[in-house]
Design a protein around this motif. Structure first.
Motif, PDB file in Angstrom:
ATOM      1  N   SER A  15      53.963  36.441  17.693  1.00 17.79           N
ATOM      2  CA  SER A  15      55.280  36.047  18.192  1.00 17.79           C
ATOM      3  C   SER A  15      55.698  34.717  17.570  1.00 17.79           C
ATOM      4  O   SER A  15      56.876  34.474  17.345  1.00 17.79           O
ATOM      5  CB  SER A  15      55.345  36.036  19.724  1.00 17.79           C
ATOM      6  OG  SER A  15      54.374  35.198  20.257  1.00 17.79           O
ATOM      7  N   VAL A  36      56.993  35.997  14.089  1.00 16.73           N
ATOM      8  CA  VAL A  36      58.142  36.898  14.151  1.00 16.73           C
ATOM      9  C   VAL A  36      59.409  36.132  14.522  1.00 16.73           C
ATOM     10  O   VAL A  36      60.450  36.264  13.882  1.00 16.73           O
ATOM     11  CB  VAL A  36      57.908  38.020  15.188  1.00 16.73           C
ATOM     12  CG1 VAL A  36      59.208  38.750  15.507  1.00 16.73           C
ATOM     13  CG2 VAL A  36      56.859  38.987  14.680  1.00 16.73           C
ATOM     14  N   PHE A  37      59.299  35.276  15.555  1.00 11.97           N
ATOM     15  CA  PHE A  37      60.502  34.617  16.040  1.00 11.97           C
ATOM     16  C   PHE A  37      60.861  33.370  15.234  1.00 11.97           C
ATOM     17  O   PHE A  37      61.741  32.610  15.605  1.00 11.97           O
ATOM     18  CB  PHE A  37      60.376  34.311  17.533  1.00 11.97           C
ATOM     19  CG  PHE A  37      60.293  35.564  18.358  1.00 11.97           C
ATOM     20  CD1 PHE A  37      61.363  36.455  18.358  1.00 11.97           C
ATOM     21  CD2 PHE A  37      59.171  35.876  19.089  1.00 11.97           C
ATOM     22  CE1 PHE A  37      61.293  37.633  19.088  1.00 11.97           C
ATOM     23  CE2 PHE A  37      59.090  37.042  19.816  1.00 11.97           C
ATOM     24  CZ  PHE A  37      60.148  37.929  19.817  1.00 11.97           C
ATOM     25  N   THR A  38      60.152  33.134  14.147  1.00  9.83           N
ATOM     26  CA  THR A  38      60.509  32.018  13.275  1.00  9.83           C
ATOM     27  C   THR A  38      60.758  32.519  11.858  1.00  9.83           C
ATOM     28  O   THR A  38      60.896  31.733  10.941  1.00  9.83           O
ATOM     29  CB  THR A  38      59.385  30.967  13.243  1.00  9.83           C
ATOM     30  OG1 THR A  38      58.189  31.583  12.787  1.00  9.83           O
ATOM     31  CG2 THR A  38      59.138  30.400  14.613  1.00  9.83           C
ATOM     32  N   GLY A  39      60.790  33.833  11.708  1.00  9.85           N
ATOM     33  CA  GLY A  39      61.090  34.393  10.395  1.00  9.85           C
ATOM     34  C   GLY A  39      59.995  34.160   9.374  1.00  9.85           C
ATOM     35  O   GLY A  39      60.233  34.210   8.182  1.00  9.85           O
TER      36      GLY A  39
END
Lengths: 139, 391
Positions: free
Chosen positions: A90, A93-96
């Motif tokens: 996560s 994913v949530f920071t590209g």
């Protein structure tokens, strides 16, 4: 000859499985000549290493988190619990910065995908190994 | 500009599904539902007061990422925060291009990597605590518009990641009011993270041409504004060295983390300064120790922050104690100056204990008690219980 080797391999696996119930095999396409140690395998599955030592792109595939092989692989090779791994991904994913490996349902799907694509790497229950994939490590 | 960019990226995302057969679009999300309250009826902390509230820290977010092939992808993250009445806003919106296996460039609305957890501040599931230590994580602006280049490589057995950022920020900061209009131009920063199995070390330096307006000062007497104006009438240079107008602001952050067997130790030290301005030099640190027991993690954090303001130039000795102005009366430039400088000084001490319980593969329950003491005021305790999830 190759067939014979695989058969032998299965026989040996059959024997060892008596002692180690859930041994897992890390498998690649038969044409993949890479030698990978557990640290390289772990780096591929954590998105840190993106190519095989031969130069080809390395694309890991995971199994559903409910599968026993997944638990075994996560704890033996990646050294992480399911929730630690989820939290690791996560962050990316949530920071590209990364995408977790594609997830498939079971050993058979891993085998069918890998036997058709030299870029893939996966793990399966060692007893499920067939001649269409090559085992590069067992844990 | 920001909205146009965000709209363009959303358009790109929605177009990909129909235009490019190969495009691979993923939707991920995260959410936190947190309830909390303080023991103090007069002062709020983290947005909580002495009545139980769900709003201050609850949030829902959806991320849409579309892989356009050949290393190009577009990502947008839309977040709805309780503190913002659940209005949905673009938190991130950017295009990524993988220059090589090891180097990626992102362009758009991005996070400034001030702190170790900056990039995923809102993804509660990704960290142990109820919230990152607030004495350290005190800069309220967290995004900027610009570019980020990340290079990942190995140094022997170490993983090394170097990120360089460039861009600008136009929004607000929290200095004299909750929303002081601020502009940061030519933001430049470099962030280096080294990881060896169970050990991580990190360093960042960033700077920007900083301008902050005090027009929203809520102080009814507007002492700050009037004080600077008063001193400025007679000593323009002094006012210029108090105002935050195109002054270089700098940020340094150092941190390390240990995740060894079941022991978790983390610490970060940060310092913020805006030269030639009234902004105090801020130094903060926290140390956190945690221990994992099966699906539980217990943790304790100690934090300390100190904002000191000697003034970049000490005008105390230059300014007269009092001055008679014809038709106005007596003013006290030296005292006013010293009062303005002192008004920005603050000491904060915080102690926290808490626990995280992974009750579900995608969700964690957190309980946290944080006691915060600012200057000589009584400590304010905040109790919070929340659930963080990712999907």
């Amino acid at each position: 000859m190759k067939f014979l080797k695989t058969k032998l391999c299965i026989t040996i696996l059959g024997l060892t499985s008596v002692f180690a119930q859930a041994e897992i095999a890390v498998v690649v396409h038969p044409s993949n000549a890479s030698a990978l140690d557990s640290s390289a395998i772990s780096r591929i599955f954590l998105g840190k290493l993106k190519s095989f030592d031969g130069g080809g792109q390395a694309v890991p595939i995971n199994q559903e988190s409910s599968m026993a092989a997944t638990d075994e692989f996560n704890s033996k090779v990646l050294n992480k619990s399911g929730s630690q791994l989820k939290s690791y991904w996560s962050k990316l994913v949530f920071t590209g910065k990364g995408t977790p490996p594609k997830v498939v349902a079971n050993d058979a799907e891993v085998i069918s995908l890998i036997s058709a694509n030299p870029n893939l790497i996966g793990y399966i229950d060692a007893t499920a190994v067939t001649g269409t994939v090559k085992v590069i490590a067992k844990f | 500009m920001k909205n146009t960019l965000a709209a363009a990226i959303v358009l790109a995302l929605s177009a990909t599904s129909s235009l490019a057969q190969a495009a691979d679009t993923r939707i991920n999300g995260f959410a936190s539902v947190v309830a909390g309250l303080t023991n103090d009826e007069d002062t709020s902390m983290f947005g909580y007061n002495d009545n139980i509230s769900f709003k201050p820290e609850s949030l829902f977010a959806l991320q849409i990422a579309s892989d356009l092939g050949d290393g190009l992808s577009a990502t947008a993250q839309i977040m709805s925060r309780g503190s913002n009445d659940y209005a949905a806003e673009f938190e991130w919106a950017y295009l990524s291009y993988e220059i090589s296996d090891s180097t990626q460039i992102n362009a758009g609305k991005l996070r400034i990597p001030f702190y170790r957890y900056s990039d995923f501040l809102d993804v509660g599931y990704a960290y142990t605590w109820a919230r990152p230590p607030q004495a350290v994580y005190s800069l309220v602006f967290s995004t900027f518009d610009g570019l980020s280049i990340v290079n990942n490589h190995t140094l022997g057995n170490w993983d090394s990641s170097i990120q360089v950022i460039y861009g600008s920020y136009d929004g607000s900061v929290d200095l004299v009011s909750d929303e002081d209009p601020a502009t940061l131009n030519n933001i430049m920063g470099i962030n280096w993270t080294l990881t060896y199995d169970w050990f991580t070390a990190r360093a960042i330096y960033a700077q920007a041409e900083t301008s902050i307006s005090f027009e929203n000062n809520e102080d009814p007497d507007r002492l700050l504004n009037n004080g600077i104006a008063l001193v400025g009438n007679i000593y323009p240079q002094v006012a210029s060295d108090l105002n935050v107008d195109d002054d270089i602001g700098s940020f340094i952050g150092l941190g390390f983390a240990v995740d060894y067997n079941n022991l978790l130790i983390e610490a970060e030290f940060t310092t913020v300064d805006v030269e030639n301005s009234i902004v105090a030099k801020q130094e903060q640190y926290y140390v956190s120790v945690g221990y994992r027991i099966y699906d539980f993690t217990i943790y304790a954090i100690t934090e300390h922050g100190e904002d000191t303001n000697e003034g970049d130039y000490d005008y105390s000795s230059v300014l007269p104690v009092s001055l008679d102005i014809t038709g106005y009366g007596t003013v006290y430039p030296q005292g006013t100056y010293q009062a303005l400088i002192a008004s920005q000084e603050e000491t904060i001490d915080t102690a926290t204990i808490g626990a995280r319980y992974n009750f579900h593969p995608s969700a964690a329950l957190k309980l946290d008690i944080t006691s915060t003491k600012i200057n000589d005021a009584d400590a304010i305790n905040v109790l919070s219980v929340g659930v963080d999830l990712v999907f």
